[in-house]
Design an enzyme around this catalytic site. Structure first.
Site, PDB file in Angstrom:
ATOM      1  N   LYS A 247       0.647  -1.189  -0.139  1.00 34.64           N
ATOM      2  CA  LYS A 247       0.076  -0.017  -0.071  1.00 34.64           C
ATOM      3  C   LYS A 247       0.826   1.358  -0.076  1.00 34.64           C
ATOM      4  CE  LYS A 247      -4.066  -1.889   1.987  1.00 34.64           C
ATOM      5  NZ  LYS A 247      -5.141  -1.920   3.235  1.00 34.64           N
TER       6      LYS A 247
ATOM      7  N   TYR B 176     -12.317  -1.662  -4.367  1.00 32.30           N
ATOM      8  CA  TYR B 176     -13.026  -1.977  -3.061  1.00 32.30           C
ATOM      9  C   TYR B 176     -14.661  -1.650  -2.844  1.00 32.30           C
ATOM     10  CZ  TYR B 176      -8.400  -2.014  -0.561  1.00 32.30           C
ATOM     11  OH  TYR B 176      -7.137  -2.295   0.107  1.00 32.30           O
TER      12      TYR B 176
ATOM     13  N   PHE C 153     -15.558   3.797   6.528  1.00 36.92           N
ATOM     14  CA  PHE C 153     -14.181   4.202   6.455  1.00 36.92           C
ATOM     15  C   PHE C 153     -13.999   4.146   4.933  1.00 36.92           C
ATOM     16  CE2 PHE C 153     -14.582  -0.564   6.891  1.00 36.92           C
ATOM     17  CZ  PHE C 153     -14.004  -1.203   5.955  1.00 36.92           C
TER      18      PHE C 153
ATOM     19  N   ARG D 127      -2.087 -13.995   3.749  1.00 39.15           N
ATOM     20  CA  ARG D 127      -2.977 -13.531   4.862  1.00 39.15           C
ATOM     21  C   ARG D 127      -2.064 -13.670   6.218  1.00 39.15           C
ATOM     22  NH1 ARG D 127      -7.531 -11.471   3.495  1.00 39.15           N
ATOM     23  NH2 ARG D 127      -8.472 -11.592   5.562  1.00 39.15           N
TER      24      ARG D 127
ATOM     25  N   THR E  26      -5.707  -7.310  10.359  1.00 39.60           N
ATOM     26  CA  THR E  26      -5.724  -6.006   9.608  1.00 39.60           C
ATOM     27  C   THR E  26      -5.324  -4.882  10.372  1.00 39.60           C
ATOM     28  OG1 THR E  26      -7.811  -7.124   8.686  1.00 39.60           O
ATOM     29  CG2 THR E  26      -7.760  -4.749   8.372  1.00 39.60           C
TER      30      THR E  26
ATOM     31  N   ARG F 105       2.123  -6.315   8.403  1.00 34.79           N
ATOM     32  CA  ARG F 105       1.669  -5.170   9.157  1.00 34.79           C
ATOM     33  C   ARG F 105       1.978  -4.840  10.560  1.00 34.79           C
ATOM     34  NH1 ARG F 105      -4.213  -7.583   7.121  1.00 34.79           N
ATOM     35  NH2 ARG F 105      -4.432  -6.208   5.361  1.00 34.79           N
TER      36      ARG F 105
ATOM     37  N   ASN G 272      -2.287   0.194   6.753  1.00 33.56           N
ATOM     38  CA  ASN G 272      -1.570  -1.173   7.181  1.00 33.56           C
ATOM     39  C   ASN G 272      -0.937  -1.768   6.109  1.00 33.56           C
ATOM     40  OD1 ASN G 272      -3.642  -1.956   5.386  1.00 33.56           O
ATOM     41  ND2 ASN G 272      -4.768  -3.104   6.863  1.00 33.56           N
TER      42      ASN G 272
ATOM     43  N   HIS H 160      -2.371  -5.360   1.398  1.00 31.22           N
ATOM     44  CA  HIS H 160      -3.573  -6.036   1.073  1.00 31.22           C
ATOM     45  C   HIS H 160      -3.498  -7.411   0.734  1.00 31.22           C
ATOM     46  CE1 HIS H 160      -7.575  -6.878  -0.644  1.00 31.22           C
ATOM     47  NE2 HIS H 160      -7.089  -7.503  -1.595  1.00 31.22           N
TER      48      HIS H 160
ATOM     49  N   GLU I  40      -9.656 -10.227  -8.371  1.00 32.65           N
ATOM     50  CA  GLU I  40      -8.771  -9.359  -7.896  1.00 32.65           C
ATOM     51  C   GLU I  40      -7.436  -9.184  -8.997  1.00 32.65           C
ATOM     52  OE1 GLU I  40      -7.929  -9.275  -3.541  1.00 32.65           O
ATOM     53  OE2 GLU I  40      -9.976  -8.647  -3.431  1.00 32.65           O
TER      54      GLU I  40
HETATM   55  P1  CMP Z   1      -7.635  -4.313   3.206  1.00 29.12           P
HETATM   56  O1  CMP Z   1      -7.345  -5.750   3.296  1.00 29.12           O
HETATM   57  O2  CMP Z   1      -6.888  -3.744   2.061  1.00 29.12           O
HETATM   58  O3  CMP Z   1      -9.218  -4.484   2.850  1.00 29.12           O
HETATM   59  C1  CMP Z   1     -10.089  -3.201   3.389  1.00 29.12           C
HETATM   60  C2  CMP Z   1      -9.416  -2.362   3.904  1.00 29.12           C
HETATM   61  O4  CMP Z   1     -10.054  -1.306   4.780  1.00 29.12           O
HETATM   62  C3  CMP Z   1      -8.516  -3.004   5.057  1.00 29.12           C
HETATM   63  O5  CMP Z   1      -7.487  -3.755   4.398  1.00 29.12           O
HETATM   64  C4  CMP Z   1      -8.203  -1.826   6.183  1.00 29.12           C
HETATM   65  O6  CMP Z   1      -7.060  -1.307   5.625  1.00 29.12           O
HETATM   66  C5  CMP Z   1      -9.202  -0.635   5.798  1.00 29.12           C
HETATM   67  N1  CMP Z   1      -9.933  -0.039   6.929  1.00 29.12           N
HETATM   68  C6  CMP Z   1      -9.953   1.037   7.114  1.00 29.12           C
HETATM   69  N2  CMP Z   1     -10.789   1.050   8.222  1.00 29.12           N
HETATM   70  C7  CMP Z   1     -11.022  -0.059   8.722  1.00 29.12           C
HETATM   71  C8  CMP Z   1     -12.052  -0.437   9.624  1.00 29.12           C
HETATM   72  N3  CMP Z   1     -12.474   0.377  10.616  1.00 29.12           N
HETATM   73  N4  CMP Z   1     -12.115  -1.722   9.646  1.00 29.12           N
HETATM   74  C9  CMP Z   1     -11.879  -2.659   8.566  1.00 29.12           C
HETATM   75  N5  CMP Z   1     -11.207  -2.246   7.630  1.00 29.12           N
HETATM   76  C10 CMP Z   1     -10.725  -0.850   7.758  1.00 29.12           C
END
Ligand code: CMP
Length: 140
Positions: free
Chosen positions: A12, A52, A60, A88, A94, A105, A115, A118, A129
Site C-alpha cells: 500500500k 474496494y 471508512f 494473509r 488487519t 503489518r 496497514n 492487502h 482481483e
Molecule cells: P484491506 O485488506 O485492504 O481491505 C479493506 C481495508 O479497509 C482494510 O485492509 C483496512 O486497511 C481498511 N480499513 C480502514 N478502516 C477499517 C475498519 N474500521 N475496519 C476494517 N477495515 C478498515
C-alpha cells in the site's frame, strides 16, 4: 499453476512512500512465495473505488480510497501452495496493533487504515482481483 496456488497482493501507499517496498518483497520471497506479476501503479479514484466496491457504504470507505490513491502502490501476483492463507498469515491482522510479531503489518503498518498491505480473502476473490489488475500475459 492452479488457482489455489495464487493470490493477489498490494503493497500500500504508506509502505511504498516510506521506502519499505523492497523489504516487504524480500519478506515475501524469504517466505517461499514466487513473484509472478509485479507493477508499480498510482491508482486513480475510479480504480480504487472499483477495487474496494464491496466496502462502499462503510464508514471508512472514503478514507480508504483517499489513502489508496495518495501515492503509488505495488501490485503483485504471488504463487505458493495455499497462497491466499499463506499471504494473509504473513500480513498479520488487519489492525497492525493486533498483528503478530514478524508480520508485514506489525513491522510496517501504522493503524487499521494505513496497514501496509492487502491480500485476497478467498481463492474466488484472488481470481477476481488478479483479473482486475493484471492481463493474463502479465502473469508469468
Ligand atoms: P484491506 O485488506 O485492504 O481491505 C479493506 C481495508 O479497509 C482494510 O485492509 C483496512 O486497511 C481498511 N480499513 C480502514 N478502516 C477499517 C475498519 N474500521 N475496519 C476494517 N477495515 C478498515
Amino acid at each position: 499453476m492452479s488457482i489455489g496456488n495464487k493470490t493477489f497482493a498490494i503493497i500500500k501507499p504508506d509502505a511504498v512512500a516510506a521506502g519499505n517496498a523492497g523489504a516487504i518483497l524480500s519478506l515475501i520471497e524469504q517466505n517461499g512465495f514466487k513473484v509472478k506479476g509485479l507493477r508499480l501503479q498510482h491508482l486513480t479514484l475510479k480504480e480504487a473505488e472499483g477495487f474496494y466496491a464491496v466496502h462502499k457504504g462503510k464508514g471508512f470507505f472514503d478514507e480508504l480510497v483517499a489513502f489508496m490513491t495518495e501515492a503509488p502502490v505495488v501490485l503483485l501476483a504471488l504463487e505458493k501452495e495455499n497462497a491466499v492463507q499463506a499471504w494473509r498469515d504473513l500480513m498479520g491482522a488487519t489492525n497492525p496493533e493486533k498483528a503478530a510479531d514478524g508480520t508485514v503489518r506489525k513491522l510496517y503498518g501504522t493503524n487499521i487504515g494505513r496497514n501496509a498491505s492487502h491480500g485476497s480473502d478467498s481463492d474466488e476473490n484472488a481470481a477476481i482481483e488478479l483479473a482486475w489488475f493484471f492481463r493474463g500475459s502479465e502473469i508469468a
